[in-house]
Scaffold this active site. Structure first.
Site, PDB file in Angstrom:
ATOM      1  N   GLN A   1      33.983  -5.296  44.108  1.00 43.41           N
ATOM      2  CA  GLN A   1      33.410  -5.991  45.386  1.00 43.41           C
ATOM      3  C   GLN A   1      34.351  -6.947  45.977  1.00 43.41           C
ATOM      4  O   GLN A   1      34.519  -7.894  45.202  1.00 43.41           O
ATOM      5  CB  GLN A   1      31.885  -6.361  45.333  1.00 43.41           C
ATOM      6  CG  GLN A   1      31.461  -6.871  46.441  1.00 43.41           C
ATOM      7  CD  GLN A   1      30.144  -7.393  46.647  1.00 43.41           C
ATOM      8  OE1 GLN A   1      29.442  -7.030  45.391  1.00 43.41           O
ATOM      9  NE2 GLN A   1      29.576  -8.025  47.630  1.00 43.41           N
TER      10      GLN A   1
ATOM     11  N   ALA B   1      35.701  -9.228  49.928  1.00 46.62           N
ATOM     12  CA  ALA B   1      35.000 -10.046  50.598  1.00 46.62           C
ATOM     13  C   ALA B   1      34.430  -9.045  51.485  1.00 46.62           C
ATOM     14  O   ALA B   1      33.444  -9.452  52.355  1.00 46.62           O
ATOM     15  CB  ALA B   1      36.323 -10.882  51.401  1.00 46.62           C
ATOM     16  N   GLU B   2      35.152  -7.945  52.156  1.00 48.85           N
ATOM     17  CA  GLU B   2      34.514  -6.787  53.352  1.00 48.85           C
ATOM     18  C   GLU B   2      34.046  -5.725  52.629  1.00 48.85           C
ATOM     19  O   GLU B   2      33.385  -5.025  53.461  1.00 48.85           O
ATOM     20  CB  GLU B   2      35.655  -6.867  54.133  1.00 48.85           C
ATOM     21  CG  GLU B   2      36.138  -8.251  54.753  1.00 48.85           C
ATOM     22  CD  GLU B   2      36.143  -8.071  56.281  1.00 48.85           C
ATOM     23  OE1 GLU B   2      36.222  -6.979  56.838  1.00 48.85           O
ATOM     24  OE2 GLU B   2      36.128  -9.368  56.894  1.00 48.85           O
ATOM     25  N   ALA B   3      34.535  -5.266  51.534  1.00 48.37           N
ATOM     26  CA  ALA B   3      34.265  -3.999  51.330  1.00 48.37           C
ATOM     27  C   ALA B   3      33.751  -3.919  49.749  1.00 48.37           C
ATOM     28  O   ALA B   3      33.836  -4.645  48.991  1.00 48.37           O
ATOM     29  CB  ALA B   3      35.416  -3.194  51.475  1.00 48.37           C
TER      30      ALA B   3
ATOM     31  N   LEU C   1      34.076  -1.085  46.530  1.00 52.33           N
ATOM     32  CA  LEU C   1      34.819  -0.135  46.074  1.00 52.33           C
ATOM     33  C   LEU C   1      33.954   0.570  44.954  1.00 52.33           C
ATOM     34  O   LEU C   1      33.641   0.173  43.867  1.00 52.33           O
ATOM     35  CB  LEU C   1      36.105  -0.696  45.406  1.00 52.33           C
ATOM     36  CG  LEU C   1      37.082   0.574  45.316  1.00 52.33           C
ATOM     37  CD1 LEU C   1      37.562   1.005  46.562  1.00 52.33           C
ATOM     38  CD2 LEU C   1      38.237  -0.155  44.234  1.00 52.33           C
TER      39      LEU C   1
ATOM     40  N   LYS D   1      35.842   3.531  49.275  1.00 53.70           N
ATOM     41  CA  LYS D   1      35.961   2.052  50.033  1.00 53.70           C
ATOM     42  C   LYS D   1      34.871   2.076  51.179  1.00 53.70           C
ATOM     43  O   LYS D   1      34.850   2.865  52.186  1.00 53.70           O
ATOM     44  CB  LYS D   1      37.253   1.625  50.537  1.00 53.70           C
ATOM     45  CG  LYS D   1      37.390   0.146  50.694  1.00 53.70           C
ATOM     46  CD  LYS D   1      38.783   0.050  50.982  1.00 53.70           C
ATOM     47  CE  LYS D   1      39.088  -1.566  51.179  1.00 53.70           C
ATOM     48  NZ  LYS D   1      40.411  -1.735  51.302  1.00 53.70           N
TER      49      LYS D   1
ATOM     50  N   ASP E   1      49.155  -8.081  51.864  1.00 48.19           N
ATOM     51  CA  ASP E   1      48.298  -8.604  50.754  1.00 48.19           C
ATOM     52  C   ASP E   1      49.073  -8.301  49.247  1.00 48.19           C
ATOM     53  O   ASP E   1      48.360  -7.925  48.384  1.00 48.19           O
ATOM     54  CB  ASP E   1      46.703  -8.357  50.613  1.00 48.19           C
ATOM     55  CG  ASP E   1      45.831  -8.919  49.588  1.00 48.19           C
ATOM     56  OD1 ASP E   1      46.444 -10.278  49.395  1.00 48.19           O
ATOM     57  OD2 ASP E   1      44.993  -8.589  49.180  1.00 48.19           O
TER      58      ASP E   1
END
Lengths: 195, 322
Positions: free
Chosen positions: B84, B86-88, B90, B105, B214
């Site tokens: 997990q 911050a936004e998604a 998996l 995702k 990233d």
């Protein structure tokens, strides 16, 4: 004996797919005419097998069509025509049928029937196809599709460039490695269509 | 103000938390057209999963259709949450066929955002990631393929990459060496080879006009080489087995962008350099090997390395505002 394969896409277990591959097709124009006439009995996705790269290529089109059908956002008449449309890299429906659908000169045919209701069973589809398709039946498989694929034409239609990469020219052309090179690019293109 | 009024009622029907007035007016001003458009779009059946039980925070494990596991008897493939962010979320699952594993995702709706804004952001981010991946695939960069995407529902299905992350491979190097004493005398040759491969992979990515955004050692995978045909980026020098065999495959393009600016490329490298420094301080002294390989990987690379010097002096942000 018609060779018919039943497949169920993961996450879409309620709508199995019946797939039948043919070669040496003799009555392509008759089948095409049935589609043009909107004959309800011939609600199939009739695909030119030479334009299909692999089993995943076929299944990706089916998934996209079935999912869009269930979400209520079909772009074409029904889920079967949507399978043909899903294969196309652009949003032109007529063009997608010209490129991926059956034409009067098609010799290699893949017929797909989505089990839209319980009245369609593997047996009923097999019987119907064997009555109306004059061709030699081939067992549907990834291998059989890859064997018949017209790679150069597929590449051209998807604008996949030379070998999927300039530097890696030599690598990955064999087509054996899963999802490497063109196949991955083509699946992505299909997934992103209409965005 | 009739528009604000209509939106308030819309919110009430959704059961979302009330918005502050000034926030509200700002949104209305900037996104009037979108409001109008999505207003009718929201309550359709296709989006109904977002609209169930009002006032309650969505459970994190509810996936959008067709991935809802409840309505699928005889399901052969299981879907399980593996990470997990911050936004998604998996998930590991299968796509197209039970023999094709994939990473799913999913960006769930964020209840702290206005639903219309939320939809737009989710859609934009899903599509940005997918487009970058498809572009990389076309250009022959080693990335996982996109198998499917549902930008309205917020999911993207990506080919599963086998192997381990570079992070885990470096952490596991000591153990590996103890188990395979044969190649112990290699010194740091294996690490140098790894650094070289990373430099080439990032170079290739930048060459095709993509910025990862990233770059960390967790977002670099070592995909085991299956057939002999693949792996053109491999340095020919090291032929002996190392803990770092395989092709470097870049993953997680959630923050990626398409850009060919030296500044962006340099920042990308800087982020990787800092990531190495904090995650693997013991091999940080070998990072110049990454830059060396990067510098030779494409034509504009040398300029980027010079730019990197500037970035090092000032940090990641160019403007010091915000």
């Amino acid at each position: 004996m018609e060779e018919l394969v039943t497949l169920t896409l993961p996450h879409l277990p309620l709508h199995p797919l019946f797939l039948s591959l043919f070669t040496n097709l003799e009555n392509a124009s008759f089948l095409r005419q049935q589609l043009l006439d909107g004959n309800q009995e011939f609600e199939y996705a009739f695909l030119d097998a030479r334009m299909l790269l692999s089993e995943n290529h076929v299944l990706a089109a089916c998934f996209r069509a079935l999912n869009d059908w269930q979400r209520g956002r079909l772009r074409s008449r029904n889920v079967h025509s949507e399978i043909v449309f899903s294969l196309s890299p652009n949003n032109n429906i007529a063009e997608s049928f010209r490129r991926f659908g059956i034409s009067d000169t098609t010799t290699d045919l893949l017929a797909i029937k989505v089990s839209t209701s319980s009245e369609f069973t593997a047996e009923s589809v097999r019987t119907h196809l064997s009555q109306h398709v004059q061709a030699d039946s081939v067992l549907f498989s990834d291998e059989a599709i890859r064997r018949g694929a017209d790679l150069a034409r597929i590449r051209k239609v998807y604008k996949a460039g030379g070998d999927g990469g300039k530097v890696n020219g030599a690598a990955g052309t064999g087509g054996g490695a899963a999802l490497d090179g063109v196949e991955g690019f083509i699946l992505g293109t299909m997934a992103l269509k209409g965005s | 103000m009739p528009r604000a009024l209509s939106i308030t009622t819309h919110n009430a029907s959704l059961g979302e938390a009330p918005l502050t007035p000034e926030w509200h007016s700002r949104t209305v001003a900037s996104e009037t057209a979108a409001h109008k458009m999505s207003f009718t779009a929201v309550p359709t059946a296709s989006n109904s999963y977002q609209l169930n039980d009002s006032n309650e925070v969505q459970p994190l494990h509810s996936l959008p259709p067709p991935f809802t596991t409840t309505s699928s008897p005889g399901q052969t493939s299981s879907t399980k949450l593996i990470r997990q962010g911050a936004e998604a979320l998996l998930y590991y699952t299968h796509f197209l066929s039970p023999s094709l594993p994939c990473a799913l995702k999913y960006r769930p709706p964020k209840s702290y955002r206005h639903p219309i804004l939320d939809k737009r952001l989710t859609r934009a981010r899903i599509l940005a990631e997918a487009r970058v991946l498809v572009r990389c695939k076309r250009e022959g960069v080693s990335v996982p393929a996109v198998l499917g995407a549902g930008w309205e529902e917020g999911w993207i299905a990506i080919e599963w990459v086998n192997g381990s992350t570079v992070r885990d491979a470096i952490f596991g190097r000591k153990t590996w060496r103890q188990e395979n004493q044969a190649s112990y005398e290699g010194g740091e040759k294996d690490l140098v080879g790894l650094m070289h491969k990373i430099g080439c992979a990032v170079g290739k990515l930048h060459q095709v006009g993509v910025i990862h955004g990233d770059l960390t050692t967790s977002n670099l995978m070592l995909r085991p080489t299956v057939s002999g045909a693949e792996g053109g980026e491999e340095p020919s020098a090291t032929s002996a087995a190392t803990p770092f065999d395989g092709t470097i495959t870049l993953i997680d393009f959630g923050l990626a962008a398409q850009s060919s600016q030296e500044e962006d490329r340099a920042v990308d490298l800087y982020v990787l350099e800092r990531a190495f420094g904090s995650t693997h301080p013991e091999v940080e002294h070998l990072f110049p090997e990454v830059l060396k390989a990067y510098g030779e990987s494409y034509k504009g690379a040398k300029v980027v390395l010079r730019k990197l010097e500037d970035v090092r002096m000032r940090g990641r942000k160019k403007s010091m505002i915000g």
